[in-house]
Design an enzyme around this catalytic site. Sequence first.
Site, PDB file in Angstrom:
ATOM      1  N   ASP A  17       0.865  -1.164   0.000  1.00 54.88           N
ATOM      2  CA  ASP A  17       0.000   0.000   0.000  1.00 54.88           C
ATOM      3  C   ASP A  17       0.912   1.227   0.000  1.00 54.88           C
ATOM      4  O   ASP A  17       2.123   1.114   0.248  1.00 54.88           O
ATOM      5  CB  ASP A  17      -0.879  -0.022   1.251  1.00 54.88           C
ATOM      6  CG  ASP A  17      -1.700   1.237   1.427  1.00 54.88           C
ATOM      7  OD1 ASP A  17      -2.365   1.660   0.465  1.00 54.88           O
ATOM      8  OD2 ASP A  17      -1.665   1.806   2.532  1.00 54.88           O
ATOM      9  N   ASP A  19      -0.037   5.218   1.055  1.00 51.81           N
ATOM     10  CA  ASP A  19      -0.214   6.161   2.165  1.00 51.81           C
ATOM     11  C   ASP A  19      -0.290   5.435   3.499  1.00 51.81           C
ATOM     12  O   ASP A  19      -1.111   4.529   3.679  1.00 51.81           O
ATOM     13  CB  ASP A  19      -1.485   6.985   1.961  1.00 51.81           C
ATOM     14  CG  ASP A  19      -1.352   7.976   0.821  1.00 51.81           C
ATOM     15  OD1 ASP A  19      -0.494   8.862   0.926  1.00 51.81           O
ATOM     16  OD2 ASP A  19      -2.086   7.854  -0.172  1.00 51.81           O
TER      17      ASP A  19
END
Length: 220
Positions: A17, A19
């Site tokens: 992922d 952020d």
Amino acid sequence: MDDTNFSPGRFAALLFDMDGTVLSSLASAERIWAEWAREHDIDVEKFLPTIHGVQAVETIRRQALPGVDPEVEAARITRAEIDNVQGTEAIAGAAALLGDLPVDRWAVVTSAPRALAERRMAAAGLPLPSVMVTAEDVERSKPAPDGYLLAAKLLQVNIGDCLVFEDAPAGIEAGVTAGASVIVVAALHSQPPQNRHTTIDNYQALSVTQETGGVKVRLL
């Protein structure tokens, strides 16, 4: 620490992922979203924890605001976020780890649009992967597994042989549902996350080495 599906060993690919996992854009994102919430008389304190790990359009759609077009508002917020990446920083150890990985052994899977993802990765001083799955690439955002399944397909590996790095509940669910192993990155968590997955504070807690057909990952 209780762990359901991660055991140190060799993985065909590592899927990250963005952020909260490889970088922090918390300051700029929350500043922009807080302004938007105030414009629409939404309780900022209750609203901000809901914005992480899902596409902007889904966050807005959940508010069910009369007269508000989620697509138009999401585009406006994305433009503001692209223009303001001040304070975006890499999670400790992420730059070194990503820089050492073979290009065909890792990918980024994010709910952010591609233009914003590329801007934030650059602002954090992180390399761009050869495979980056963004909001435009899948119809269903996290917690649906689509993004991780697509990343594995593009890397030409089995998702069951992949290790997912996530920080938010929606992303963790996406990785598990896809069938990957999961590690939770807690660098931006104010309190230890309550989950049954192996958790690391940052990437300095890992040792990753290249091996034939994959990468070996172990906890330090």
